[in-house]
Design a protein around this motif. Structure first.
Motif, PDB file in Angstrom:
ATOM      1  N   UNK A 206      20.660  63.027  35.483  1.00 52.84           N
ATOM      2  CA  UNK A 206      21.645  62.352  34.651  1.00 52.84           C
ATOM      3  C   UNK A 206      22.702  63.336  34.147  1.00 52.84           C
ATOM      4  N   UNK A 207      22.272  64.523  33.755  1.00 51.04           N
ATOM      5  CA  UNK A 207      23.203  65.530  33.258  1.00 51.04           C
ATOM      6  C   UNK A 207      24.217  65.917  34.327  1.00 51.04           C
ATOM      7  N   UNK A 208      23.739  66.176  35.532  1.00 48.43           N
ATOM      8  CA  UNK A 208      24.645  66.556  36.627  1.00 48.43           C
ATOM      9  C   UNK A 208      25.649  65.450  36.921  1.00 48.43           C
ATOM     10  N   UNK A 209      25.161  64.218  36.980  1.00 51.76           N
ATOM     11  CA  UNK A 209      26.056  63.092  37.293  1.00 51.76           C
ATOM     12  C   UNK A 209      27.106  62.913  36.206  1.00 51.76           C
ATOM     13  N   UNK A 210      26.678  62.936  34.951  1.00 50.38           N
ATOM     14  CA  UNK A 210      27.606  62.737  33.846  1.00 50.38           C
ATOM     15  C   UNK A 210      28.631  63.865  33.767  1.00 50.38           C
ATOM     16  N   UNK A 211      28.186  65.111  33.963  1.00 55.26           N
ATOM     17  CA  UNK A 211      29.112  66.244  33.899  1.00 55.26           C
ATOM     18  C   UNK A 211      30.170  66.148  34.985  1.00 55.26           C
ATOM     19  N   UNK A 212      29.764  65.762  36.190  1.00 55.77           N
ATOM     20  CA  UNK A 212      30.727  65.617  37.295  1.00 55.77           C
ATOM     21  C   UNK A 212      31.727  64.507  37.010  1.00 55.77           C
ATOM     22  N   UNK A 213      31.239  63.375  36.515  1.00 56.95           N
ATOM     23  CA  UNK A 213      32.144  62.264  36.209  1.00 56.95           C
ATOM     24  C   UNK A 213      33.147  62.666  35.136  1.00 56.95           C
ATOM     25  N   UNK A 214      32.679  63.360  34.099  1.00 52.94           N
ATOM     26  CA  UNK A 214      33.579  63.764  33.017  1.00 52.94           C
ATOM     27  C   UNK A 214      34.610  64.771  33.501  1.00 52.94           C
ATOM     28  N   UNK A 215      34.172  65.749  34.282  1.00 51.20           N
ATOM     29  CA  UNK A 215      35.104  66.750  34.789  1.00 51.20           C
ATOM     30  C   UNK A 215      36.177  66.126  35.670  1.00 51.20           C
ATOM     31  N   UNK A 216      35.787  65.123  36.444  1.00 52.50           N
ATOM     32  CA  UNK A 216      36.721  64.511  37.398  1.00 52.50           C
ATOM     33  C   UNK A 216      37.651  63.493  36.765  1.00 52.50           C
ATOM     34  N   UNK A 217      37.202  62.818  35.696  1.00 46.09           N
ATOM     35  CA  UNK A 217      37.950  61.646  35.218  1.00 46.09           C
ATOM     36  C   UNK A 217      38.388  61.715  33.765  1.00 46.09           C
ATOM     37  N   UNK A 218      37.942  62.716  33.009  1.00 45.58           N
ATOM     38  CA  UNK A 218      38.327  62.829  31.604  1.00 45.58           C
ATOM     39  C   UNK A 218      39.141  64.099  31.383  1.00 45.58           C
ATOM     40  N   UNK A 219      40.085  64.034  30.469  1.00 42.95           N
ATOM     41  CA  UNK A 219      40.933  65.182  30.151  1.00 42.95           C
ATOM     42  C   UNK A 219      40.235  66.030  29.089  1.00 42.95           C
ATOM     43  N   UNK A 220      39.303  66.873  29.547  1.00 45.04           N
ATOM     44  CA  UNK A 220      38.514  67.672  28.619  1.00 45.04           C
ATOM     45  C   UNK A 220      39.370  68.670  27.851  1.00 45.04           C
ATOM     46  N   UNK A 221      40.370  69.225  28.509  1.00 46.81           N
ATOM     47  CA  UNK A 221      41.230  70.191  27.824  1.00 46.81           C
ATOM     48  C   UNK A 221      41.929  69.543  26.633  1.00 46.81           C
ATOM     49  N   UNK A 222      42.401  68.311  26.818  1.00 48.11           N
ATOM     50  CA  UNK A 222      43.065  67.609  25.720  1.00 48.11           C
ATOM     51  C   UNK A 222      42.072  67.292  24.603  1.00 48.11           C
ATOM     52  N   UNK A 223      40.864  66.887  24.973  1.00 48.18           N
ATOM     53  CA  UNK A 223      39.844  66.584  23.971  1.00 48.18           C
ATOM     54  C   UNK A 223      39.487  67.827  23.157  1.00 48.18           C
ATOM     55  N   UNK A 224      39.379  68.968  23.824  1.00 51.40           N
ATOM     56  CA  UNK A 224      39.014  70.200  23.134  1.00 51.40           C
ATOM     57  C   UNK A 224      40.168  70.791  22.341  1.00 51.40           C
ATOM     58  N   UNK A 225      41.348  70.187  22.485  1.00 52.91           N
ATOM     59  CA  UNK A 225      42.520  70.653  21.740  1.00 52.91           C
ATOM     60  C   UNK A 225      42.845  69.763  20.545  1.00 52.91           C
ATOM     61  N   UNK A 226      42.082  68.717  20.328  1.00 51.58           N
ATOM     62  CA  UNK A 226      42.375  67.805  19.224  1.00 51.58           C
ATOM     63  C   UNK A 226      42.229  68.529  17.887  1.00 51.58           C
ATOM     64  N   UNK A 227      43.188  68.369  16.994  1.00 50.46           N
ATOM     65  CA  UNK A 227      43.105  69.041  15.688  1.00 50.46           C
ATOM     66  C   UNK A 227      42.052  68.402  14.799  1.00 50.46           C
ATOM     67  N   UNK A 228      41.173  69.232  14.233  1.00 48.41           N
ATOM     68  CA  UNK A 228      40.122  68.752  13.324  1.00 48.41           C
ATOM     69  C   UNK A 228      40.389  69.323  11.945  1.00 48.41           C
ATOM     70  N   UNK A 229      40.432  68.477  10.934  1.00 43.57           N
ATOM     71  CA  UNK A 229      40.774  68.922   9.591  1.00 43.57           C
ATOM     72  C   UNK A 229      39.596  69.242   8.700  1.00 43.57           C
ATOM     73  N   UNK A 230      38.367  69.176   9.227  1.00 44.61           N
ATOM     74  CA  UNK A 230      37.202  69.437   8.379  1.00 44.61           C
ATOM     75  C   UNK A 230      37.161  70.897   7.943  1.00 44.61           C
ATOM     76  N   UNK A 231      36.852  71.125   6.674  1.00 41.90           N
ATOM     77  CA  UNK A 231      36.810  72.460   6.102  1.00 41.90           C
ATOM     78  C   UNK A 231      35.396  73.032   6.216  1.00 41.90           C
ATOM     79  N   UNK A 232      35.229  74.002   7.098  1.00 48.21           N
ATOM     80  CA  UNK A 232      33.920  74.632   7.278  1.00 48.21           C
ATOM     81  C   UNK A 232      33.705  75.793   6.319  1.00 48.21           C
ATOM     82  N   UNK A 233      34.698  76.065   5.478  1.00 47.61           N
ATOM     83  CA  UNK A 233      34.595  77.224   4.607  1.00 47.61           C
ATOM     84  C   UNK A 233      33.924  76.982   3.284  1.00 47.61           C
TER      85      UNK A 233
END
Length: 462
Positions: A206-233
């Motif tokens: 399941x992991x292999x299938x899901x990872x391949x589908x996400x890499x091929x069809x989802x914009x991971x770079x855009x998702x990982x660039x989304x601004x998050x305002x939560x304060x971790x400090x």
């Protein structure tokens, strides 16, 4: 740190599948991912935990105060590169039909998380743009960061849907996932099949299938660039060391019992408990030297024959109860402690027989939803007068109402119905209500200290 919340237009649109695909793909890139689940859920957290390789935590703006939600997010995300929160139900669904209380939208706004909206695109055409536009306008103060179209029939179908959305909406389309039966998680009456019931080989596929589908069809770079305002400090809650000896709390964990908030176990540890897992299905007796038991919910009805057939474990449970050491049980754990369980087909199975009543499956939800609990009697969770919040979700009932003293006055948020609950039988406390121990900071401390007190009294009188 990067992070975002995956929401849906409704239950069943594929939030869990999309979230698992994102986690699988990010881990393939070498990222450490911390998963979270919004709302009172145990099944999705199990699947998120297995996929991420880190224990998933629950965020809940109705059961928990804002400070607790912040602490959960902050503490659990230590050492991670990115966090992903899977929402619950539809984006705006929560405690009631009027307010945003308890909804994924409230979690996102309070914690300043970008929202990625999942839509079921299986039978959609241009009208899907109207759905996205409606979500944009329903709460303009909750800007959507992106849209993912799940179960699209083909890339051509996706492109048509994307053009419809981009021509009428401002929310960017971040990709799609196809309809693929191989990645579907089996379901049953309480929701998804528990993660503990899936093999490691199946997880790998399941992991292999899901990872391949996400890499091929989802914009991971855009998702990982989304601004998050939560304060971790901000400073997290620090529980000082007590210097007191640890108490050993046995926790039932196997295919039949898996409904636990990981934070409950963490808080027990922080207050001086050693958590000792055991299997009511596979182990012949309880581990040695236990001072208390914690039996969570799960699927005892699915494994009733195995539980009933493990007579040596049932005997060990009865011996433990007879020693007057504390036992706390929720829902499925309460069923296991009852006299017998009758399934929908009429088959009955003997259980531990510690409680003077039997349980039966009903085939329909019984008293579902968030609850407010007033403690009417001192118990293992707190003193009389304490107010707690929890939730109820079960397809069973007590076959004959016991004449037992109770510790709870329960009010159900959806129906406003009230009843006496939280049954006491010696040092045993059982209920259908599930509590997140961060709903009140003293719960775990009370459990550990009472266990330690009873242990010291037993030692003194021995």
């Amino acid at each position: 740190m990067k992070g975002f919340l995956v929401a849906g237009t409704a239950s069943g649109v594929g939030k869990t599948t999309v979230t698992l695909a994102l986690i699988a793909a990010m881990r393939r890139r070498g990222l450490i991912v911390q998963p979270f689940k919004g709302g009172p859920d145990f099944l999705d957290t199990g699947h998120l935990t297995r996929m991420a390789g880190r224990a998933a935590r629950n965020l809940d703006t109705w059961m928990l105060p804002l400070s607790a939600n912040k602490a959960v997010l902050r503490e659990a995300s230590k050492g991670a590169d990115v966090f992903v929160v899977e929402g619950m139900m539809g984006l705006f669904d929560g405690k009631d039909g009027v307010t945003k209380t308890g909804s994924s939208a409230e979690i996102a706004k309070l914690l300043q998380l970008p929202v990625v909206l999942v839509l079921d695109a299986a039978k959609s055409a241009r009208s899907i743009a109207a759905v996205v536009l409606g979500f944009e306008q329903f709460d303009p103060k909750l800007p959507l960061a992106g849209v993912i179209l799940n179960r699209a029939a083909s890339e051509r179908h996706f492109k048509m849907l994307k053009s419809a959305i981009t021509s009428s909406c401002k929310t960017p389309v971040l990709g799609w996932l196809p309809h693929d039966a191989s990645i579907a998680i089996p379901e049953r009456h309480l929701g998804l099949q528990a993660a503990e019931e899936s093999s490691d080989d199946n997880l790998g596929r399941q992991t292999d299938t899901l990872a391949c589908l996400a890499e091929n069809s989802l914009n991971l770079d855009a998702l990982l660039s989304l601004p998050c305002g939560f304060d971790f400090g901000e400073t997290s809650l620090v529980i000082p060391e007590t210097g007191m000896p640890a108490v050993r709390i046995g926790v039932a964990r196997d295919q039949a019992f898996s409904f636990y908030y990981e934070d409950n176990l963490d808080l027990l540890r922080k207050h001086g408990a050693e958590i000792v897992p055991f299997s009511p299905i596979a182990d012949l007796e309880l581990p040695e030297g236990l001072d208390a038991l914690y039996l969570g919910g799960g699927y005892p009805e699915v494994y009733a024959e195995q539980l009933s057939g493990n007579r040596s474990m049932l005997h060990s449970m009865r011996q433990f109860a007879a020693s007057d050491r504390p036992i706390y049980a929720e829902c499925g754990g309460m069923i296991y402690l009852s006299r017998q369980l009758t399934n929908l087909n009429g088959s009955s199975y003997g259980m531990a027989g510690i409680l003077p009543f039997s349980s039966e499956m009903t085939g329909k939800l019984e008293k579902f939803g968030y609850v407010t609990v007033n403690l009417t009697h001192d118990c293992v969770l707190g003193a009389s007068g304490t107010v707690l919040r929890g939730h109820s979700f079960h397809y069973s009932r007590i076959a004959e109402m016991p004449n037992l003293p109770t510790s709870y006055r329960v009010r159900y948020s959806l129906s406003d119905q009230q009843e006496e609950e939280g049954y006491r039988f010696g040092n045993v406390l059982v209920s259908y209500i599930h509590f997140h121990f961060r709903t009140a900071p003293h719960i775990a401390q009370r459990f550990v200290e009472l266990t330690r007190l009873l242990k010291s009294e037993e030692f003194t009188t021995a």
